[in-house]
Scaffold this active site. Structure first.
Site, mmCIF file in Angstrom:
data_model
loop_
_atom_site.group_PDB
_atom_site.id
_atom_site.type_symbol
_atom_site.label_atom_id
_atom_site.label_comp_id
_atom_site.label_asym_id
_atom_site.label_seq_id
_atom_site.Cartn_x
_atom_site.Cartn_y
_atom_site.Cartn_z
ATOM 1 N N HIS A 1 64.657 57.186 -9.287
ATOM 2 C CA HIS A 1 65.290 56.167 -10.135
ATOM 3 C C HIS A 1 66.793 56.111 -9.852
ATOM 4 C CE1 HIS A 1 61.730 57.311 -12.718
ATOM 5 N NE2 HIS A 1 61.591 56.006 -12.664
ATOM 6 N N LEU B 1 63.426 59.985 -15.947
ATOM 7 C CA LEU B 1 64.081 59.588 -14.700
ATOM 8 C C LEU B 1 64.273 60.756 -13.740
ATOM 9 C CD1 LEU B 1 66.831 57.319 -16.288
ATOM 10 C CD2 LEU B 1 64.554 56.647 -15.511
ATOM 11 N N HIS B 2 64.210 60.431 -12.456
ATOM 12 C CA HIS B 2 64.420 61.432 -11.410
ATOM 13 C C HIS B 2 65.261 60.795 -10.311
ATOM 14 C CE1 HIS B 2 61.320 59.104 -9.440
ATOM 15 N NE2 HIS B 2 60.483 59.350 -10.420
ATOM 16 N N GLY C 1 60.799 50.438 -6.612
ATOM 17 C CA GLY C 1 60.613 51.445 -5.568
ATOM 18 C C GLY C 1 59.355 51.183 -4.745
ATOM 19 N N LYS D 1 57.426 53.432 -3.608
ATOM 20 C CA LYS D 1 56.348 54.405 -3.848
ATOM 21 C C LYS D 1 55.174 53.705 -4.537
ATOM 22 C CE LYS D 1 55.906 57.721 -6.963
ATOM 23 N NZ LYS D 1 54.495 57.573 -7.398
ATOM 24 N N ARG E 1 55.460 62.041 -12.829
ATOM 25 C CA ARG E 1 54.284 62.884 -13.108
ATOM 26 C C ARG E 1 54.390 64.258 -12.449
ATOM 27 N NH1 ARG E 1 51.603 57.548 -13.043
ATOM 28 N NH2 ARG E 1 50.620 57.302 -15.078
ATOM 29 N N MET F 1 60.005 53.536 -16.804
ATOM 30 C CA MET F 1 59.300 54.078 -17.965
ATOM 31 C C MET F 1 59.957 55.404 -18.373
ATOM 32 S SD MET F 1 55.379 52.933 -17.759
ATOM 33 C CE MET F 1 54.748 54.191 -16.681
ATOM 34 N N GLY F 2 61.194 55.596 -17.937
ATOM 35 C CA GLY F 2 61.915 56.809 -18.314
ATOM 36 C C GLY F 2 61.469 58.021 -17.532
ATOM 37 N N GLN G 1 49.733 49.070 -19.732
ATOM 38 C CA GLN G 1 49.381 49.336 -18.337
ATOM 39 C C GLN G 1 48.611 50.649 -18.185
ATOM 40 O OE1 GLN G 1 53.683 49.353 -17.068
ATOM 41 N NE2 GLN G 1 53.029 50.977 -15.711
HETATM 42 O O1 PAF Z 1 57.129 51.505 -12.180
HETATM 43 C C1 PAF Z 1 57.233 51.633 -13.425
HETATM 44 O O2 PAF Z 1 57.901 52.534 -13.904
HETATM 45 C C2 PAF Z 1 56.520 50.657 -14.346
HETATM 46 O O3 PAF Z 1 55.293 50.280 -13.841
HETATM 47 C C3 PAF Z 1 57.379 49.424 -14.705
HETATM 48 C C4 PAF Z 1 57.707 48.581 -13.501
HETATM 49 C C5 PAF Z 1 58.675 49.884 -15.379
HETATM 50 C C6 PAF Z 1 56.605 48.542 -15.698
HETATM 51 O O4 PAF Z 1 56.275 49.225 -16.845
#
Ligand code: PAF
Length: 281
Positions: free
Chosen positions: A37, A33-34, A147, A149, A187, A30-31, A61
């Protein structure tokens, strides 16, 4: 590196790659990034020919009162990190194209959806499973990385892939922690300095439980009460759950005789954090 924002273009790219005999490795994100990722991308880079990463903050979600609008977004920074990690394609679709008017389909992994985070986030994993299934259909990966986590998410995606015979291998990657022990999360940037100190209690409490487990404590209630007592030492932290669950069924375990996971969800201010540790015999 190629940036694709259109679903048909992404599908075409993947079909052409497959026809040319190339394997596709996929890291959905979901961008924001750290290093967590980055570790998925580094691992993924070695596993196949073409590395695709999606960046899509998936509206379905998030619950109506959750942080969809506040979820951190920084496409420029994300593209730079993708480039450094040798991503071949970033897929960054628009929400309107992913969910056109009258979108109705959904995927639900039923029993695994009755535990841990699902209690406070009822529609969350339905939204996750649905978007991941859509992304798999569009990107057509041979391998996808998730991941540990987001442990419940990993277990649910694995079950979806098995139950629906999806032709993709799901590979887990370990939690990446910052130097002080806090689990990497998009977050975390919403935590102030004082909040961070409070948030640190989560990883500290897990570490303490793991130590007791390594010293042969197998009673879940003893381990859980140790974690809870550490978490309750700071009133700024609100514990949502502390549970020890079977690693596959996610059902509570009272005496650990096999492989279990100690999972925590807690709030620091408006930020909800999750973390976990494996308790494997
Ligand atoms: O873990 C996430 O970042 C999200 O839940 C995912 C798997 C990209 C789905 O939106």
């Amino acid at each position: 590196m190629k940036l694709i924002t259109n679903i048909n273009e992404m599908r075409q790219f993947s079909s052409d790659a497959k026809k040319a005999g190339k394997s596709i490795v996929f890291v959905p994100t979901m961008g924001c990034l750290h290093e967590g990722h980055a570790s998925l991308l580094k691992k993924g880079r070695k596993l196949g020919d073409i590395l695709v990463m999606s960046i899509f903050v998936n509206p379905i979600q998030f619950g109506p009162k959750e942080d969809y609008a506040l979820y951190p977004r920084d496409l420029k920074k994300d593209l730079a990190l993708a480039e450094v990690n040798k991503v071949d394609v970033v897929f960054n679709p628009l929400a309107e194209e992913m969910y056109p008017d009258n979108f109705q389909a959904a995927i639900e992994v039923e029993k695994l959806n009755n535990h841990l985070c699902s209690i406070s986030r009822p529609g969350h994993f339905k939204g996750v499973a649905t978007v991941v299934a859509k992304l798999f259909n569009i990107v057509k990966p041979d391998i996808a990385l998730f991941g540990e986590k987001d442990y419940q998410q990993l277990v649910i995606i694995r079950r979806m892939v098995r139950d629906l015979n999806m032709d993709v291998k799901v590979i887990p990657a370990p939690i990446v922690r910052e130097k002080d022990g806090i689990a990497m999360s998009s977050r975390n940037i919403r935590l102030g300095i004082e909040d961070r100190q409070t948030a640190l209690l989560i990883s500290k409490s897990l570490k303490r439980a793991k130590k007791l487990f390594d010293e042969k404590e197998r009673r879940s209630n003893m381990l859980i009460s140790e974690v809870k007592s550490i978490l309750s030492s700071d009133t700024r932290l609100r514990t949502e759950y502390v549970q020890i669950v079977d690693k596959d069924s996610l059902k509570d375990v009272s005496l650990i005789t096999g492989s279990a996971v100690l999972a925590v969800a807690a709030w620091v201010g408006e930020v909800r954090l999750i973390d976990n540790i494996k308790l494997y015999i």
